[in-house]
Motif scaffolding. Sequence first.
Motif, PDB file in Angstrom:
ATOM      1  N   ASP A 102      34.113  36.349  51.549  1.00 22.49           N
ATOM      2  CA  ASP A 102      34.697  36.689  50.442  1.00 22.49           C
ATOM      3  C   ASP A 102      36.203  37.504  50.856  1.00 22.49           C
ATOM      4  OD1 ASP A 102      32.933  35.941  48.716  1.00 22.49           O
ATOM      5  OD2 ASP A 102      31.945  37.878  48.454  1.00 22.49           O
ATOM      6  N   ALA A 103      36.367  37.406  52.221  1.00 24.52           N
ATOM      7  CA  ALA A 103      37.721  37.890  52.806  1.00 24.52           C
ATOM      8  C   ALA A 103      38.846  37.516  52.103  1.00 24.52           C
ATOM      9  CB  ALA A 103      37.657  37.838  54.349  1.00 24.52           C
ATOM     10  N   GLN A 104      38.743  36.039  51.708  1.00 22.26           N
ATOM     11  CA  GLN A 104      40.004  35.461  51.061  1.00 22.26           C
ATOM     12  C   GLN A 104      39.784  35.605  49.257  1.00 22.26           C
ATOM     13  OE1 GLN A 104      42.603  34.268  52.374  1.00 22.26           O
ATOM     14  NE2 GLN A 104      42.050  35.181  54.338  1.00 22.26           N
ATOM     15  N   LEU A 105      39.144  36.523  49.040  1.00 18.14           N
ATOM     16  CA  LEU A 105      38.615  36.680  47.523  1.00 18.14           C
ATOM     17  C   LEU A 105      39.979  36.789  46.509  1.00 18.14           C
ATOM     18  CD1 LEU A 105      36.565  36.762  45.275  1.00 18.14           C
ATOM     19  CD2 LEU A 105      36.637  39.232  45.670  1.00 18.14           C
ATOM     20  N   PHE A 106      40.924  37.714  47.133  1.00 18.03           N
ATOM     21  CA  PHE A 106      41.993  37.897  46.170  1.00 18.03           C
ATOM     22  C   PHE A 106      42.889  36.571  46.295  1.00 18.03           C
ATOM     23  CE2 PHE A 106      40.456  41.995  46.526  1.00 18.03           C
ATOM     24  CZ  PHE A 106      40.821  42.603  45.380  1.00 18.03           C
ATOM     25  N   PRO A 107      43.536  36.237  47.282  1.00 16.58           N
ATOM     26  CA  PRO A 107      44.446  34.803  47.075  1.00 16.58           C
ATOM     27  C   PRO A 107      43.940  33.816  46.606  1.00 16.58           C
ATOM     28  CG  PRO A 107      43.907  35.282  49.380  1.00 16.58           C
ATOM     29  CD  PRO A 107      43.265  36.430  48.716  1.00 16.58           C
ATOM     30  N   GLN A 108      42.625  33.263  46.574  1.00 14.77           N
ATOM     31  CA  GLN A 108      41.938  32.164  46.287  1.00 14.77           C
ATOM     32  C   GLN A 108      41.456  32.355  45.106  1.00 14.77           C
ATOM     33  OE1 GLN A 108      39.297  30.596  49.528  1.00 14.77           O
ATOM     34  NE2 GLN A 108      40.892  30.517  50.844  1.00 14.77           N
ATOM     35  N   TYR A 109      41.033  33.443  44.369  1.00 11.45           N
ATOM     36  CA  TYR A 109      40.398  33.801  43.219  1.00 11.45           C
ATOM     37  C   TYR A 109      40.985  34.712  42.500  1.00 11.45           C
ATOM     38  CZ  TYR A 109      36.710  34.535  39.766  1.00 11.45           C
ATOM     39  OH  TYR A 109      35.889  34.751  38.561  1.00 11.45           O
ATOM     40  N   VAL A 110      40.984  35.722  42.678  1.00  8.68           N
ATOM     41  CA  VAL A 110      41.472  37.094  41.885  1.00  8.68           C
ATOM     42  C   VAL A 110      42.914  37.100  41.252  1.00  8.68           C
ATOM     43  CG1 VAL A 110      41.923  39.638  41.571  1.00  8.68           C
ATOM     44  CG2 VAL A 110      39.699  38.804  42.723  1.00  8.68           C
ATOM     45  N   PHE A 111      43.987  36.627  42.401  1.00 14.13           N
ATOM     46  CA  PHE A 111      45.267  36.639  41.828  1.00 14.13           C
ATOM     47  C   PHE A 111      45.625  35.290  41.022  1.00 14.13           C
ATOM     48  CE2 PHE A 111      47.301  39.199  45.661  1.00 14.13           C
ATOM     49  CZ  PHE A 111      46.598  40.430  45.212  1.00 14.13           C
ATOM     50  N   LYS A 112      44.916  34.449  41.281  1.00 19.73           N
ATOM     51  CA  LYS A 112      45.079  33.177  40.422  1.00 19.73           C
ATOM     52  C   LYS A 112      44.374  33.354  38.913  1.00 19.73           C
ATOM     53  CE  LYS A 112      44.771  29.822  43.910  1.00 19.73           C
ATOM     54  NZ  LYS A 112      44.096  28.778  44.695  1.00 19.73           N
ATOM     55  N   LYS A 113      43.395  34.254  38.715  1.00 17.62           N
ATOM     56  CA  LYS A 113      42.828  34.332  37.574  1.00 17.62           C
ATOM     57  C   LYS A 113      43.709  35.517  36.627  1.00 17.62           C
ATOM     58  CE  LYS A 113      39.304  32.114  37.847  1.00 17.62           C
ATOM     59  NZ  LYS A 113      39.113  30.793  36.930  1.00 17.62           N
ATOM     60  N   VAL A 114      44.604  36.372  37.264  1.00 14.54           N
ATOM     61  CA  VAL A 114      44.994  37.570  36.719  1.00 14.54           C
ATOM     62  C   VAL A 114      46.419  36.990  36.517  1.00 14.54           C
ATOM     63  CG1 VAL A 114      43.535  39.190  37.481  1.00 14.54           C
ATOM     64  CG2 VAL A 114      45.534  38.729  38.828  1.00 14.54           C
ATOM     65  N   PRO A 144      33.132  38.048  38.204  1.00 11.70           N
ATOM     66  CA  PRO A 144      33.269  36.816  37.634  1.00 11.70           C
ATOM     67  C   PRO A 144      33.338  37.017  35.817  1.00 11.70           C
ATOM     68  CG  PRO A 144      31.797  36.566  39.419  1.00 11.70           C
ATOM     69  CD  PRO A 144      32.048  38.090  39.262  1.00 11.70           C
ATOM     70  N   PHE A 145      32.234  37.892  35.603  1.00 13.74           N
ATOM     71  CA  PHE A 145      32.134  38.103  34.201  1.00 13.74           C
ATOM     72  C   PHE A 145      33.420  38.699  33.429  1.00 13.74           C
ATOM     73  CE2 PHE A 145      30.606  39.232  30.076  1.00 13.74           C
ATOM     74  CZ  PHE A 145      29.774  38.367  29.820  1.00 13.74           C
ATOM     75  N   VAL A 146      33.803  39.820  34.186  1.00 10.99           N
ATOM     76  CA  VAL A 146      34.985  40.520  33.609  1.00 10.99           C
ATOM     77  C   VAL A 146      35.997  39.418  33.599  1.00 10.99           C
ATOM     78  CG1 VAL A 146      36.591  42.561  34.029  1.00 10.99           C
ATOM     79  CG2 VAL A 146      33.934  42.785  34.175  1.00 10.99           C
ATOM     80  N   ILE A 172      41.447  43.822  32.525  1.00  9.43           N
ATOM     81  CA  ILE A 172      42.226  44.062  33.640  1.00  9.43           C
ATOM     82  C   ILE A 172      42.044  45.356  34.382  1.00  9.43           C
ATOM     83  CG2 ILE A 172      44.259  44.755  32.721  1.00  9.43           C
ATOM     84  CD1 ILE A 172      43.757  42.642  35.891  1.00  9.43           C
ATOM     85  N   ARG A 173      41.674  46.337  33.555  1.00 10.16           N
ATOM     86  CA  ARG A 173      41.425  47.684  34.213  1.00 10.16           C
ATOM     87  C   ARG A 173      39.985  47.768  34.755  1.00 10.16           C
ATOM     88  NH1 ARG A 173      44.148  49.617  29.058  1.00 10.16           N
ATOM     89  NH2 ARG A 173      46.119  50.573  29.437  1.00 10.16           N
ATOM     90  N   VAL A 174      39.109  47.195  34.187  1.00 13.32           N
ATOM     91  CA  VAL A 174      37.737  47.362  34.700  1.00 13.32           C
ATOM     92  C   VAL A 174      37.827  46.514  36.058  1.00 13.32           C
ATOM     93  CG1 VAL A 174      35.507  46.532  34.289  1.00 13.32           C
ATOM     94  CG2 VAL A 174      36.822  47.717  32.374  1.00 13.32           C
ATOM     95  N   LEU A 175      38.288  45.230  35.886  1.00  9.68           N
ATOM     96  CA  LEU A 175      38.188  44.270  37.115  1.00  9.68           C
ATOM     97  C   LEU A 175      38.935  45.081  38.545  1.00  9.68           C
ATOM     98  CD1 LEU A 175      37.805  41.634  38.355  1.00  9.68           C
ATOM     99  CD2 LEU A 175      40.269  40.903  37.627  1.00  9.68           C
ATOM    100  N   ARG A 224      28.520  43.610  42.158  1.00  8.53           N
ATOM    101  CA  ARG A 224      29.827  43.884  41.790  1.00  8.53           C
ATOM    102  C   ARG A 224      30.462  42.426  42.064  1.00  8.53           C
ATOM    103  NH1 ARG A 224      30.437  49.578  45.138  1.00  8.53           N
ATOM    104  NH2 ARG A 224      29.393  50.933  43.625  1.00  8.53           N
ATOM    105  N   LEU A 225      30.296  41.986  43.144  1.00  7.75           N
ATOM    106  CA  LEU A 225      31.209  40.907  43.592  1.00  7.75           C
ATOM    107  C   LEU A 225      30.791  39.533  42.759  1.00  7.75           C
ATOM    108  CD1 LEU A 225      31.876  41.269  47.287  1.00  7.75           C
ATOM    109  CD2 LEU A 225      33.643  41.294  45.268  1.00  7.75           C
ATOM    110  N   GLN A 226      29.304  39.581  42.682  1.00  8.78           N
ATOM    111  CA  GLN A 226      28.798  37.998  42.343  1.00  8.78           C
ATOM    112  C   GLN A 226      28.369  38.111  40.924  1.00  8.78           C
ATOM    113  OE1 GLN A 226      26.113  36.322  44.948  1.00  8.78           O
ATOM    114  NE2 GLN A 226      27.316  37.365  46.773  1.00  8.78           N
ATOM    115  N   ARG A 227      28.509  39.280  40.287  1.00  5.34           N
ATOM    116  CA  ARG A 227      27.981  39.328  38.808  1.00  5.34           C
ATOM    117  C   ARG A 227      29.089  40.058  37.923  1.00  5.34           C
ATOM    118  NH1 ARG A 227      22.187  38.819  38.234  1.00  5.34           N
ATOM    119  NH2 ARG A 227      21.357  38.760  40.161  1.00  5.34           N
ATOM    120  N   ILE A 228      29.368  41.190  38.163  1.00  8.35           N
ATOM    121  CA  ILE A 228      30.314  42.070  37.416  1.00  8.35           C
ATOM    122  C   ILE A 228      31.664  41.223  37.281  1.00  8.35           C
ATOM    123  CG2 ILE A 228      31.371  44.039  36.694  1.00  8.35           C
ATOM    124  CD1 ILE A 228      28.963  45.260  37.869  1.00  8.35           C
TER     125      ILE A 228
END
Length: 621
Positions: free
Chosen positions: A358-370, A323-325, A341-344, A317-321
């Motif tokens: 991956d503890a900092q996944l949201f502030p460093q990656y997810v929030f910036k992408k959305v 990033p692609f979504v 955004i719903r699927v993510l 989920r974290l390393q394949r789905i």
Amino acid sequence: KTTPTELAYSMDVFSLGCVLIELFLNGERALDLGDLMEYRRQGDASNMPLSLKQKLDKIESSKMRAACRHMLSLDPSSRLSPVDYLDRLSASSSSSITHDARRNPKKPDVKISSHSSTLAPIPECFKTTLYPLLLRLRIEINSPDARIALIACKYGDVIKATVGLKDSWGVMYFSRLIGPTLQLLETSAKTDPSKKSKVGEKNCKPSGDPGFSLNEMLLETEELLRQIDSGFATRGENDNFPALDLSSSPKLLPLLDNIPLSPLNELGPQPATAQLSIVILLQVVFSSVRHVQRTSSKFVALKLMHRIALFSPDDVRLQRIVPFVTSLLQDPEPIIRASGIRVLASVLSTVTSFPPSDAQLFPQYVFKKVAHLITDPSLIVRVAFAENIALLAETSLRFLDVGHSVSLYETVIGRHNRDGNCQDIPKGEKTSQMCSSSSTTTMIKSSYDSDLSALHEVVLRWMIHITTDTSDHSSQSKQALLGGLPRLCNFFGAEYSFQILPQILAFLNDRKDWQLRAALCHNLPSVCVAVGRAATEQFVIPCIETALNDDVEQVVSEALKCLSMLISLSLLTRTSLLGTDLSSEKSSHNVPVRSRRRREGIVRKCAPLLLHQSYSVRFCA
């Protein structure tokens, strides 16, 4: 005899052996150029290069080790076909498997031993389900759009073979999503046996079927999905389980995330290797969606990713789905960005374990992408983003809590180990070590507070942007945001909830959209729980009293329901409910009317609504 210039499948078998060795050795090269030339000069398969023998010995599975050794035979005629190797590597019998000379008299007997069925390196589901599907995708289906449709058609078979789950709900969902495509694809494959090819057959071409038009099928499917998109864009993914009536209900079934609790699904035991085989199907979806030409195919692919993610391990989920979504959030089509955004958000919420990195996944990656979706020019994208802000915030808090808990646990365990090994250390050194451990714990707590504050600031900035938006149709985004208020209050806590309370109470001033005012009254109790009784009586109750005088009966009904909920939550005092009694009738005449009105309780203010002309208002009162 095969001439040097003639191409044969045995050449690919040799390459396959090299690839399998590299796969089982985590990327270590099987043969370099020097080893390959030496192997060629020796001309004897029994005298393999020493480096190759050592690498083969590193392969734990005896069946895979024997198969790779046989694939690297110098004599091309002694190599088997890929189908034969597949039969042997996925065999479930516990006895040794011997090649039948009668099946292929030109080849010698080949024995690939197997100690038990559990040691088969290739699960049985690959041979029975995945391989035929991949063969059809390779030989028959050339269009990426048609491949996505075929995968959706075969979704139930693959899930049952790999995961061991009869996902009846998912099968019905994709059947209705694809529509007539399902029958056309399945009918064309079953009624035309000439389309089934064998491995090694040259110049394979799809057979023509005059009654089967792929373009017409895709156009018909796209029209169906366009109708679905128009009604699905403003709906959430986590709808309740509806009453099932396949014969009369033409509506699209919502995806149900709680798979084990569904009464339509049946679980069965399945080996771990078979469960991991679902990644193959996922990779086929990834490779196909990159080249699709129709928006409807991307929509179906997103739904497939969402559904497959429910059965996948967390690392997939974290390393394949994810990033692609995330890459699909930049798609030019609004419906794909909204669905993305719903699927993510849904996939991230299902992750239960992750590495500390991956503890900092949201502030460093997810929030910036959305972040760019909040100003998206399309309304359905902004609404979808507002719907999922609460889920993203809640998941980010869980990631932060788990990450810092692991760090704190490791610190405590390390301190305990040091205490057990330092009994003979002088007292001064022990004191310095205790101070060092205490400072480490303080640093972890300080880091947690700063990380939590950073998450709060990002989400609060999004909320302020939505709540203060005065553009046309902004009320739909505000309604979507109100639906996640319970999660947002849990995310923010009492301190930040006081900051969002004035922002949402201002929705009552929007006289153009009564649905927004009704949605506010419906979701206010969750905020009141966070801010407490005093703030509820001081700030919220006056606003609800204003809603009781609204022109729209639905708003009045929701305001009455809100008051009832606040009473059940013990957020209103007896004084606010019943009011304050005046000392005497004489003194009551000296009290101004305005002050007398303020001393009336909520019960007395709601009493006239018992005679309201609307039945719904009288019922709620």
